[in-house]
Each structure stands twice: as structure tokens, then as C-alpha cells.
Write an enzyme that holds these catalytic residues in place. Structure first.
Site, PDB file in Angstrom:
ATOM      1  N   CYS A  15       0.804  -0.924  -0.039  1.00 42.99           N
ATOM      2  CA  CYS A  15      -0.162  -0.193  -0.103  1.00 42.99           C
ATOM      3  C   CYS A  15       0.625   1.479  -0.109  1.00 42.99           C
ATOM      4  O   CYS A  15       0.358   1.871  -0.537  1.00 42.99           O
ATOM      5  CB  CYS A  15      -1.222   0.267   1.335  1.00 42.99           C
ATOM      6  SG  CYS A  15      -2.285  -1.146   1.463  1.00 42.99           S
ATOM      7  N   ASP A 390      39.673   2.673  20.832  1.00 43.30           N
ATOM      8  CA  ASP A 390      40.720   3.279  21.280  1.00 43.30           C
ATOM      9  C   ASP A 390      40.899   3.785  23.025  1.00 43.30           C
ATOM     10  O   ASP A 390      39.988   2.885  23.547  1.00 43.30           O
ATOM     11  CB  ASP A 390      40.110   5.301  20.596  1.00 43.30           C
ATOM     12  CG  ASP A 390      40.854   6.037  21.315  1.00 43.30           C
ATOM     13  OD1 ASP A 390      41.610   6.038  21.326  1.00 43.30           O
ATOM     14  OD2 ASP A 390      40.453   6.962  21.881  1.00 43.30           O
TER      15      ASP A 390
END
Length: 689
Positions: A15, A390
Site C-alpha cells: 500500500c 581507542d
């Protein structure tokens, strides 16, 4: 002119595609973009809401301006639900009458026919329009099947099929609404109006009218309407809506606050720093909606498959109806079987199997303070084999803290800290703040002098006191104890506190490891992550000391940003899919190169929101295992959904061989598959940190 609208009653992917095509065909439209997951439409062109609603009239799609609050109608009040209930009552009446008379009596046919019209007139109208244009979607297939059932005299069966289809449509709408609830709840978080102090006056105004520099008055128990900094007042602010953390954060003048967060205790005056459309919550909503619009690899595969699947089903239905009918002469039985094949072959469950899972997972993650910027990143996170971290601000807290204090003969530790703080109180160096935080009071001081690369000195209580490197102390011919050197080998920054005549003591400062880092790494290994690696620009001594503390074996230190990028490429060659976890600023090249870039502390950090594929809004590593677990669960549910969608249909189609396939079974297979994939996807809502 580009405008964005929010949509209501958009629950079916086919739809949505038809609505987008209808809007695209409007004469004044230049460009259209429909986001099914977020139920949002963006158009470029001079078009009215009435014209857009007319384009979606086939499915009663309602259109609202983006800023306007969408009117959500309760499930039991929806037109679709009411029509389904009436259809059911007429169907029951028809069944009762057919038992009293016959299925083909005038009363039975009247009741069954009315039941079909009430429950399916929208479907019939759309299906017939599609048929006239040779567009074969779910409603077209259903319309052909119901008309065929009526022609061969199966009135009761046709009415039952229409009723079951109406139920599946209503439940699909309800389920998709639940899946989108996370976005709606985010949109309702920030207040639409706020109390502003402007030029000595208190004014209540819409957030769109508030300017940068205005001062908000936020009372206890109120939500903060705009991003800003605290100008005056102290309070605890619940930031769960942004960061996912339920523990309130203490706020004082100078601290940052976010729109949509709850002021719990004291009154605050907040200086506005961003416009309403630029607030962190507005960016989160925008990014999550864009993420839900982006098709994941599995969804692209399903879409390609469905493109060929529907024509194949129509061909099979014709074959079943014509060939055995011609061979056996029992045309009624095999036409009926062919109609059942059309019903069971509806691709709705298959097409919706992936987007409903993606929408639910991304929405759930947003509520938990994890911003995932697309279905592709969600899927890739579920497949990663290695994680690179890191160090600073990721495995460590990202700011220095005082860890050790040594006092030489004639002094106490508190004297060493107070003398050092008296010197460093005038310094801007990050290590200085770690010392001054530990001493609430200082001695009288003056003549401050900073010596680059060595430290700082000042006149304190009539003495020349210096705080600086061990090398600088040695230049003053002071002997440095071995225990000071040992701390340096552990990766800590050690400062000597001395006068012109003697060594007074030493202070060690370090960027402390997050207490949860070791546990998180153990969890990740337990989840099957093959390797965890530290990539840092820090000195190898410091990096190795921290790695040993948290149990990391692969450490690569002294790296520049371009070296981290090279390291990520090497890891990808070795492990395949590699994620990088960093702060989103100096790690940008590595985050962009990694299979998935994950930024820490995205709240208030534009760089993290823009650079990374995933942003952990709180500065909290605990969200990492949750994100990987959610991604893996989503991948598993997508696979299950595809199996459910195809498996149920294959089983139903196999019933053709003995001639057992009925329209009832066909619609149950189609409806069952659709509801099964939606309910299965909604399990993702339950995954918590």
C-alpha cells in the site's frame, strides 16, 4: 518547495508503494520520498494535503504536517476494526441461517454477500482498479479469489475469507503501530512550549520561537524544552531519554543539558544554545527515522525476490486451475484450488518480514541510548568478528585523576597535596586540575610561573615551591626515590613536589581505566568476538600497562590517526568484519574505514553523530554488548521471519497435491504468516541492556 508530512494508517508495504506512486503521478510533484518505517512522506512540489489524502484514499491514509501532532485513534475506534466486527456478525448470522436452510438460499446469500461487502469493499474497489491496470498486489489476488469463489457458489467460504483478511489487515495495522511506538514516544518527549526570560519579562512561548541566548526557567518536575547550558541553579536531571541511563546526572552552572530531559529537584535557569530543530533529541529522531528508511541487505534481497515471486504465484494458480481441471474434467474443484493458491501466495508476510524487524530494533536501541544509523549497520554489527578500541575516553575515563601520593620525611600526604594544589590552582594544565580537585583549601600563594616542558612554580607560604617532572627535580640536584620511577613504568605521570632545598613528595596522575572495561571485554569474548585490540596514540609503556590491567593482548601504541586507519585495514584482512570504538573526533578516519564505526558519548557531540555508524549516547561501554546482542537477535529474527513467511506458504501449497487446500486454509496460512513475522519481530522490544 520541499515539505515533510506524517502519515496515519500506513501499515502495508505494498500500500505504501502504491501511495508513493500515486503521489509521484500528481502533476505538481517533482520528487517524492516515502519512509515506511517512520510513516513519513517528503515531497518536492506545490501540493495540498487534500490532494495527498486523495492519493491515499484507497487505504484511508491520513496526512498531517510534520510539526502537527498526529491524531492516533484507539484500535477499537478505527473504521477498519468496526467494519471487521460488523462483517463478523453478518457472517455468523449467515452461517446460522445456512444451517437452518441451505448455503445457497436467498437469506444465506444475502447475509454472506453483505458480510463480504462490509468487510471487503475497500479491498474489492482497490483490487478491481489494480486489475484494470494489470497491477498484481495482495488486494488484486484476493479480489480475483473472492469473485471466483462467488462464481462457483462458495458464498460462505468467500465471506469467511473476507472476514479473516479484514482481521489480518486490522491486526497488521495495530502491530505496525506498536513497532513505530518508539519514534512516537521520542517525538513527544520535548515540550512544545517553555517559560522564557527575555528582556526582564517572563514569557511562555512555542519552542520554535525561542532564540539562541534566551534563558529558560525550568521548575522542579518539568522537562527541559531546549538544549543549553545551566546559567544558575543546581539540580539532578534524568537524562534517560537521551543517554538511556536512568541514574540522574547532577547539574550545576556551566553544565550542558538536553531538550526532553527531566529536571527532578531544583529550579534551573538554562541559556539556550541550539534552535529547536538542532537539539540533540531532534537530531536523534531525524537520524532514527532516516535509519528506518534505509534498506538493509536482507530487505533488498526480499524485495528482489518478491518482484518475481508474485508473477510466479499467478502462473502456478492458472496451472493448478487449468491443467488438472482439463485432465480430470472436475473444473469446479481445480478452479477452487487455483483460487486458494492465489490467496495463499499473497507476498505480504514476506515483504514485511525484514522492515518490521529493522524498525523495531532501531526504535528499541534509540530508547536505550544507542543510535543506529541504518539497517545495514544493524546487520553488520551482528556479524563482526573483531573489535578495535581507542584507549583515551573509551577504555579509560578520558580525564586524569590523582592515583598516588608520596610524602618524604617531615611531611604528611595531605601537606604534599595542599602545597602542590597551591601552585597548580593558577595553572590551566589538565594534570593540574587532577591535583586541585583533591584539595578544597590552599595556602596563600603568588608569583606563579609556568616553565614549558618542566612544570610550574610559585611563592607559597614564603617558600619557593615547584611541581613538575622528575627530570626537573634532578636538575635541582635532588635524589628521586626508586618508587617514583616504578610508577612511571606503570604508565602514570609522576610529578615531584620540591622546594629549593629538598624533595617534599611526589604525586602520580593517570587517566584511570573505566571500572567496567575488563568486564565488558570478558562479555565480548563470551559472545564469540574473536579478538579485541587497542589502538592508541599514547606511549607504549602506558598502553601496555593499561592493557595488562584489563586483559587485552593485542596493543598497538604510538599511532597517528592515519596509522589507526592502516591498522583497521590490516585487521579487516585478518578477521573480515571489524568494528572500531572511539570518540568520533580524532578517530574519524578509523571509524569511517571500519565495517562499523561506534562512537562513545554521542550526546551533545555532533562529530560522533555525523561520523559514526552507531553512537552510544551515554559515555557507557555497557551499551556495547547490548548493541551486539540486539544486532545478532535482529539477524536471527529476520531469518526466522523469511522461513516462517515462505515455510507456511509452501506447506499450504503442498496440500494441493491431495486436493486438501481450501480458501480457509489459504487465508489462515497468509494471515498466520503475516502476524507471525510481526509478533516475532516485536520480541526485539524486550531486549534490554
Amino acid at each position: 518547495m520541499q515539505k515533510t508530512y506524517r502519515l496515519e494508517n500506513l501499515s502495508c508495504t505494498s500500500c505504501a508503494a502504491k501511495f508513493e506512486k500515486n503521489v509521484r503521478d500528481l502533476p505538481a510533484i517533482k520528487q517524492v520520498n516515502l519512509n515506511f518505517g517512520a510513516s513519513k512522506l517528503t515531497v518536492d512540489g506545490n501540493v495540498s494535503i487534500e490532494e495527498l489524502e486523495k492519493a491515499g484514499a484507497f487505504d484511508h491514509i491520513r496526512v498531517y504536517p510534520e510539526k502537527e501532532k498526529v491524531q492516533h485513534i484507539p484500535f477499537y475506534k478505527k473504521r477498519q476494526t468496526i467494519e471487521t466486527v460488523i462483517s463478523f456478525l453478518l457472517l455468523v448470522a449467515g452461517i446460522i441461517v445456512s444451517f437452518q436452510t441451505t448455503e445457497t438460499s436467498a437469506w444465506s446469500i444475502g447475509l454472506f454477500g453483505t458480510s463480504m461487502l462490509v468487510g471487503g469493499y475497500h479491498m474489492f474497489w482497490t483490487g478491481l482498479q489494480n486489475l484494470s491496470k494489470f497491477q498484481f498486489d495482495m488486494k488484486t489476488l484476493m479480489t480475483i479469489a473472492i469473485i471466483g469463489a462467488v462464481i462457483i457458489g462458495e458464498w460462505r467460504e468467500g465471506a469467511v475469507v473476507v472476514f479473516l483478511f479484514a482481521i489480518s489487515e486490522a491486526l497488521e495495522d495495530f502491530s505496525m503501530s506498536k513497532a513505530r511506538q518508539s519514534i512516537r514516544s521520542l517525538m513527544d518527549l520535548a515540550p512544545a512550549r517553555a517559560l522564557v526570560q527575555r528582556q526582564g519579562e517572563l514569557l511562555e512561548m512555542d519552542t520554535e520561537e525561542i532564540r539562541i541566548g534566551d534563558v529558560l526557567i525550568v521548575k522542579p518536575g518539568q522537562k527541559i524544552a531546549m538544549d543549553g547550558t545551566v546559567a544558575s541553579g543546581t539540580s539532578s536531571v534524568n537524562q534517560a531519554t537521551i543517554t538511556g541511563e536512568s541514574i540522574p546526572a547532577y547539574k550545576q552552572p556551566g553544565d550542558e543539558v538536553f531538550a526532553g530531559t527531566l529536571n527532578e529537584e531544583g529550579a534551573l535557569e538554562v541559556t539556550v544554545t541550539k534552535h529547536a530543530e538542532d537539539t540533540t533529541i531532534a537530531k536523534i529522531i531525524h537520524l532514527v527515522e532516516e535509519a528506518q528508511a534505509e534498506k538493509a541487505p536482507s530487505q533488498k534481497f526480499v524485495d528482489r525476490f518478491a518482484k518475481y515471486y508474485t508473477p510466479a504465484i499467478i502462473a502456478i494458480a492458472f496451472f493448478v486451475a487449468l491443467v488438472p481441471g482439463y485432465l480430470t474434467g472436475d473444473w469446479q474443484l481445480w478452479i477452487y484450488q487455483g483460487l486458494a493458491v492465489l490467496v495463499v501466495g499473497c507476498p505480504c508476510a514476506l515483504v514485511i518480514s525484514t522492515p518490521v524487524a529493522i524498525v523495531t530494533a532501531i526504535g528499541n536501541a534509540a530508547r536505550q541510548g544507542v543510535l543506529i544509523k541504518g539497517g545495514i549497520h544493524l546487520e553488520e554489527t551482528g556479524r563482526i568478528n573483531a573489535l578495535a578500541f581507542d584507549k583515551t575516553g573509551t577504555l579509560t575515563k578520558g580525564y586524569p585523576e590523582m592515583t598516588d601520593v608520596f610524602a618524604e620525611k617531615g611531611y604528611e600526604e595531605k601537606d604534599v597535596v595542599k602545597l602542590a594544589a597551591s601552585v597548580e590552582t593558577m595553572s590551566q594544565h589538565p594534570l593540574a586540575r587532577a591535583i586541585t580537585k583533591q584539595s578544597p583549601s590552599v595556602y596563600r600563594h603568588g608569583n606563579f610561573q609556568s616553565i614549558t616542558g618542566k612544570g610550574a612554580m610559585a611563592q607559597v607560604n614564603g617558600m619557593h615551591i615547584a611541581v613538575g617532572s622528575l627530570e626537573w627535580a634532578r636538575e635541582h640536584r635532588l635524589a628521586i626515590p626508586e618508587r617514583y620511577e616504578k610508577l612511571q613504568h606503570e604508565g602514570k605521570s609522576v610529578m615531584a613536589v620540591f622546594s629549593e632545598m629538598e624533595l617534599i613528595g611526589g604525586i602520580a596522575v593517570a587517566d584511570p581505566v573505566r571500572h567496567e572495561s575488563q568486564t565488558i571485554l570478558e562479555k565480548l569474548k563470551g559472545m564469540g568476538i574473536k579478538e579485541t585490540i587497542m589502538l592508541t596514540g599514547d606511549h607504549p609503556v602506558t598502553a601496555n600497562a593499561i592493557a595488562a590491567e584489563i586483559g587485552l593482548s593485542d596493543v598497538r601504541a604510538g599511532l597517528m590517526p592515519e596509522d589507526k586507519l592502516t591498522a583497521i585495514k590490516e585487521l579487516q584482512q585478518k578477521y573480515g568484519r571489524v568494528a572500531m570504538v572511539g570518540d568520533g573526533v580524532n578517530d574519524a578516519p578509523a571509524l569511517a574505514t571500519a565495517t562499523v564505526g561506534i562512537a562513545m558519548g554521542g550526546a551533545g557531540t555532533d562529530a560522533a553523530l555525523e561520523t559514526a555508524d552507531i553512537a552510544l549516547m551515554a559515555d557507557d561501554l555497557e551499551k556495547l554488548p547490548y548493541t551486539i546482542r540486539l544486532s545478532r537477535k535482529t539477524l536471527r529474527i529476520i531469518k526466522e521471519n523469511i522461513i516462517f513467511a515462505l515455510g507456511l506458504k509452501i506447506i499450504a501449497l503442498l496440500l494441493i497435491i491431495p486436493g486438501w487446500l481450501t480458501l480457509w486454509i489459504a487465508i489462515f496460512a497468509d494471515m498466520g504468516a503475516t502476524l507471525l513475522v510481526i509478533l516475532n519481530a516485536l520480541r526485539l522490544v524486550k531486549i534490554q541492556k
